[in-house]
Design an enzyme around this catalytic site. Structure first.
Site, mmCIF file in Angstrom:
data_model
loop_
_atom_site.group_PDB
_atom_site.id
_atom_site.type_symbol
_atom_site.label_atom_id
_atom_site.label_comp_id
_atom_site.label_asym_id
_atom_site.label_seq_id
_atom_site.Cartn_x
_atom_site.Cartn_y
_atom_site.Cartn_z
ATOM 1 N N HIS A 216 0.799 -1.223 0.000
ATOM 2 C CA HIS A 216 0.000 0.000 0.000
ATOM 3 C C HIS A 216 0.834 1.278 0.000
ATOM 4 O O HIS A 216 0.275 2.356 0.198
ATOM 5 C CB HIS A 216 -0.929 0.037 1.215
ATOM 6 C CG HIS A 216 -2.115 -0.857 1.105
ATOM 7 N ND1 HIS A 216 -3.293 -0.476 0.485
ATOM 8 C CD2 HIS A 216 -2.317 -2.130 1.525
ATOM 9 C CE1 HIS A 216 -4.165 -1.464 0.545
ATOM 10 N NE2 HIS A 216 -3.600 -2.476 1.176
ATOM 11 N N LYS B 192 -9.045 13.441 4.660
ATOM 12 C CA LYS B 192 -8.141 12.283 4.669
ATOM 13 C C LYS B 192 -7.148 12.455 5.803
ATOM 14 O O LYS B 192 -7.090 13.516 6.428
ATOM 15 C CB LYS B 192 -7.433 12.117 3.328
ATOM 16 C CG LYS B 192 -6.718 13.357 2.827
ATOM 17 C CD LYS B 192 -6.121 13.124 1.444
ATOM 18 C CE LYS B 192 -7.186 13.148 0.369
ATOM 19 N NZ LYS B 192 -7.237 11.949 -0.431
ATOM 20 N N ARG B 193 -6.387 11.421 6.062
ATOM 21 C CA ARG B 193 -5.353 11.486 7.088
ATOM 22 C C ARG B 193 -4.427 12.670 6.831
ATOM 23 O O ARG B 193 -4.101 12.972 5.680
ATOM 24 C CB ARG B 193 -4.567 10.171 7.073
ATOM 25 C CG ARG B 193 -3.453 10.056 8.079
ATOM 26 C CD ARG B 193 -2.977 8.601 8.134
ATOM 27 N NE ARG B 193 -2.593 8.095 6.829
ATOM 28 C CZ ARG B 193 -1.349 8.144 6.336
ATOM 29 N NH1 ARG B 193 -0.382 8.714 7.045
ATOM 30 N NH2 ARG B 193 -1.064 7.626 5.169
ATOM 31 N N LYS C 153 0.149 14.392 1.620
ATOM 32 C CA LYS C 153 -1.232 14.635 1.186
ATOM 33 C C LYS C 153 -1.514 16.121 0.971
ATOM 34 O O LYS C 153 -2.543 16.500 0.436
ATOM 35 C CB LYS C 153 -2.209 14.017 2.184
ATOM 36 C CG LYS C 153 -2.140 12.489 2.207
ATOM 37 C CD LYS C 153 -3.089 11.884 3.221
ATOM 38 C CE LYS C 153 -2.938 10.369 3.311
ATOM 39 N NZ LYS C 153 -3.466 9.651 2.147
ATOM 40 N N THR D 220 -8.929 6.274 -1.965
ATOM 41 C CA THR D 220 -10.311 5.813 -2.192
ATOM 42 C C THR D 220 -11.304 6.938 -1.943
ATOM 43 O O THR D 220 -12.440 6.870 -2.401
ATOM 44 C CB THR D 220 -10.658 4.608 -1.294
ATOM 45 O OG1 THR D 220 -10.352 4.924 0.063
ATOM 46 C CG2 THR D 220 -9.895 3.376 -1.720
ATOM 47 N N LYS E 103 -15.046 7.818 -3.738
ATOM 48 C CA LYS E 103 -16.306 8.103 -3.034
ATOM 49 C C LYS E 103 -16.874 9.443 -3.465
ATOM 50 O O LYS E 103 -18.090 9.587 -3.674
ATOM 51 C CB LYS E 103 -16.061 8.096 -1.522
ATOM 52 C CG LYS E 103 -15.681 6.747 -0.958
ATOM 53 C CD LYS E 103 -15.078 6.861 0.431
ATOM 54 C CE LYS E 103 -14.450 5.523 0.824
ATOM 55 N NZ LYS E 103 -13.318 5.665 1.726
#
Length: 807
Positions: free
Chosen positions: A355, A543-544, A549, A651, A655
């Site tokens: 991952h 998100k985290r 990110k 992901t 969504k």
């Protein structure tokens, strides 16, 4: 007999009376929720039992998905939806005077995961059951989740996530199926009948108690199992000595040390004891799960040569990699197989999903720590490493210089990803770009050795939860337009594309989005006292929180807009609401500073008379599945802005597109495949490509300070971080400032800034043309069916697991 409101209401009334001694008028929302669960379990459990019996009778090959996380969210609505009874229960609750949403929200999110890894595992379990495939989950029953996030004076504060303070209604304790897991001790080697035999002595015993959670398939009566292990102690597993009066206190210490193993998700491993605990967690899951699987296997089959034909052990990321030596231990020591027999079986039974491309996320553990905690496993890992390195030396002479970098044990560390790759028959990435990077860069030497093992399985999400359940009005519009086949076959969503320019559909979808925005605005007002414009563009970054990110890049754009509005109060800016949802790991100081900065910027933006009507910023605390279910249906813009090459898949992007949001993103992870499907004109792509990132890193030619010196917008933004504009002092955000300038902006925030601003301007320009925006939105929804986890699981089932549906 078909259930109706008239038949269900008396059953619910009776359950309230028999379980709680309450009438409908006296019952609380929690008691109603628990009564619903009890009724549901009465219908689920017979199907659960029948499903397991069918697998045994048919001698079905079964997959066991080992994961440290299963981010389930609330199950009550999912189970009712999959049973085909969600609307019935909603109508019944309303007829009895209850608000269905308030009743369902009595269920706490299960604290079994943190982010995308855990939510993916939960989606996979849903798809396995809904496709009637024999597949189950293996996880840990954490007493406390990651943490409950509170924001105090803009700072993240971590509180215990005591999600088990009430009974978890869906689990069933299976105390009779307890497993003993052993830690530490010594291994004695002897020869018996000319055979080397290993005896484990003086180990610490830990009792693993399984708690089973049913995973209900969609309208098909299939119920698979998520087995969660709890570390518990009993006096039977502690040796008392009557001559020692202090044994009682030793027992309390032992009891406490045992229970810590399943107490917290991801204990802080920045110190030695935390590392020990995290490693014990991983082995606890692996050993308990594997022993229970093989115990069941032995009841049905006598020959372990059949194991690869009947069982697949899927490792979700590196955390459960000890499956490889633990399976070898059981086959060698407990079952008496030769090394060659055991290794052949292991290699054909274990499969590994990677991952990440981040080196810090590819786990490695000190050799001495493994030897101390798992002395027999250490011996096995050492032997696996010796044989692997010898094979490389003789069979791949061109790789001899790379043996130290490829070895499972090197420079005092044991590399878990290497162990997983050497001991597996399949190694898959989770998006095409990610898999290419693994094969051609990060794990290139292993791809040379095992070219047939590497494959791609692009992630997916369960459309039943993330569209049908969380956005029922949008689902109804889709069904009215193309029929309901898409619910069981999500690829049929593609039929929606031919209606993308249909004015009536556009208008109806716009109405649904506006209603969802109004609901979210009400929630935000109630929770945070912030009034947002339900006509504004809702731009979400959920998100985290991590440097790659790039929540910071999003924030720099917001500060840029803030500066523009102050300089030009009459600026024609389409109103926009920026929503953040993210947790920072407790020990990740930089990420915590970013959260503080988001809240500091929000305070300025939301209260400035020239800005607040054009820009709003909301940080929604304690981001989790149930909060995502509120946010995603209302979103217009999906922020997927990670540094290219760093995000394995994502992901959240799937969504959000499924709910009609348009993506602004880099060419990273699954964004690449989304772009290919929807077309370049229906996504807002910006920034460096993966190859450009690798090129800069290889050449070392990126100079962050040049962007600070040469772009006045960047300089203005960054100077605000250290001149007390967003803080009462000039040092609170200096770590962010220094990470960009003095640490040379590891994630290329400044490099991508200009491209990001241009893409954001294109977002606003497009949104002003509502017909064009809605056309693009419908096209995104139409192509989201490909990103259903049903498709992903079908590919796993066919290409890796070789399992078949059991109707």
């Amino acid at each position: 007999m078909t259930m109706t409101v008239q038949t269900l209401a008396p059953l619910l009334t009776e359950k309230l009376l028999s379980s709680f001694g309450k009438t409908v008028d006296e019952a609380t929302n929690k008691e109603v929720f628990q009564s619903i669960c009890l009724l549901m379990k009465e219908s689920i459990h017979p199907n659960w039992q029948t499903t397991q019996q069918k697998y045994v009778e048919a001698e079905s090959k079964q997959v066991y998905y080992f994961s440290m996380e299963f981010l389930l969210g609330r199950l009550v609505e999912t189970n009712l939806l999959n049973a085909g009874e969600l609307d019935l229960y909603k109508d019944t609750l309303s007829s009895m005077g209850f608000n269905p949403e308030e009743v369902f929200h009595e269920e706490l999110d299960a604290g079994l995961g943190n982010g995308g890894l855990g939510r993916l595992a939960a989606c996979f379990l849903d798809s396995l059951s809904s496709l009637q495939l024999p597949g189950h989950g293996m996880g840990i029953r954490y007493k406390y989740g990651l943490f409950q996030q509170k924001v105090v004076d803009g700072h993240q504060v971590e509180l215990p996530d005591n999600w088990l303070r009430d009974e978890y209604m869906w689990e069933t304790k299976r105390e009779e199926k307890a497993i003993e897991v052993r830690f530490g001790g010594t291994v004695e080697t002897t020869y018996e009948d000319d055979k080397l035999v290993f005896h484990h002595h003086d180990y610490e015993r830990v009792l693993a108690i399984p708690y089973d959670v049913p995973i209900v398939g969609f309208e098909n009566k299939t119920v698979n199992t998520l087995r969660l292990w709890s570390a518990e102690s009993t006096t039977n597993h502690f040796h008392f000595n009557s001559s020692r009066g202090h044994d009682y206190y030793h027992y309390l210490d032992y009891k406490r040390s045992v229970e810590k193993i399943s107490e917290f998700l991801y204990p802080d491993d920045s110190y030695y004891e935390g590392k020990i605990l995290r490693l014990k967690q991983q082995y606890f899951l692996v050993s308990a799960g594997l022993q229970s699987i093989l115990r069941r296997f032995k009841k049905q089959y006598k020959c372990f040569d059949l194991l690869p034909e009947k069982i697949v052990l899927q490792i979700n990321d590196t955390h459960p990699s000890l499956i490889v030596p633990e399976l070898m231990r059981i086959l060698l020591d407990d079952e008496g197989l030769s090394w060659e027999q055991a290794w052949k079986i292991t290699e054909k039974t274990v499969a590994y999903t990677n991952h990440t491309t981040l080196s810090e996320a590819l786990e490695k553990w000190p050799e001495a720590m493994i030897e101390d905690l798992f002395p027999r496993l250490y011996m096995i890992i050492h032997e696996i490493n010796e044989r692997f390195c010898k094979m490389l030396w003789f069979d791949f002479p061109e790789l001899r210089e790379q043996i130290p970098a490829m070895a499972i044990i090197s420079y005092g560390n044991i590399h878990m990803a290497h162990l997983a790759m050497v001991g597996s028959f399949s190694i898959n990435g989770v998006a095409r770009l990610h898999t290419d990077i693994l094969k051609n860069r990060v794990m290139k030497p292993f791809n040379i050795v095992y070219p047939d093992r590497f494959n791609n399985k692009t992630n997916g999400i369960t459309h039943r939860r993330w569209l049908l359940n969380v956005n029922p009005d949008l689902a109804d519009e889709i069904t009215k337009t193309i029929g309901d086949q898409w619910i069981k076959k999500p690829e049929f969503l593609k039929n929606l594309q031919s209606f993308a320019t249909n004015p009536e559909l556009q208008e109806n979808i716009a109405k649904v989005k506006h209603e969802n925005k109004k609901k979210l605005a009400t929630f935000i007002k109630d929770q945070y006292g912030i009034t947002i414009n339900d006509q504004s563009i809702v731009d979400v970054h959920i998100k985290r929180l991590h440097g790659y990110k790039r929540q910071l890049l999003n924030l720099f754009h917001i500060i840029y807009l803030y500066n523009q509005c102050i300089e030009n109060p009459s600026l024609d800016l389409y109103p926009r609401t920026f929503i953040f949802g993210a947790k920072a790991a407790p020990g990740y100081t930089f990420a915590k500073h970013v959260i503080k900065l988001i809240n500091a910027v929000a305070e300025k933006v939301n209260n400035h008379p020239h800005v607040r009507d054009k820009v709003k910023v909301v940080f929604m605390e304690n981001y989790q599945v149930s909060l995502a279910e509120r946010i995603i249906p209302a979103a217009d813009v999906s922020e997927q802005i990670s540094t290219a090459s760093k995000e394995a898949s994502g992901t959240g992007n799937m969504k959000l597109m499924m709910n009609g949001a348009l993506t602004i993103g880099t060419e990273d992870g699954a964004n690449v495949e989304i772009r290919e499907r929807v077309g370049a004109e229906n996504i807002f792509t910006f920034g460096l490509s993966s190859e450009e990132v690798f090129s800069h890193q290889h050449r070392g030619d990126y100079r962050a300070r040049d962007y600070y010196n040469n772009d006045s917008r960047i300089k203005q933004i960054m100077d605000l971080l250290v001149n007390e504009h967003f803080s009462n002092d000039d040092v609170e955000f200096k770590d962010i400032f220094y990470s960009l300038l003095f640490n040379n902006d590891e994630y290329f925030v400044l490099k991508d800034f200009d491209s990001y601003i241009s893409a954001q301007q294109a977002v606003e320009l497009t949104y002003r043309n509502q017909s064009s925006w809605l056309q693009k939105s419908i096209i995104n929804i139409a192509h989201s069916g490909y990103f259903s986890s049903d498709r992903t699981i079908q590919q796993y089932a066919k290409d890796i697991w070789n399992i078949k549906p059991q109707r």
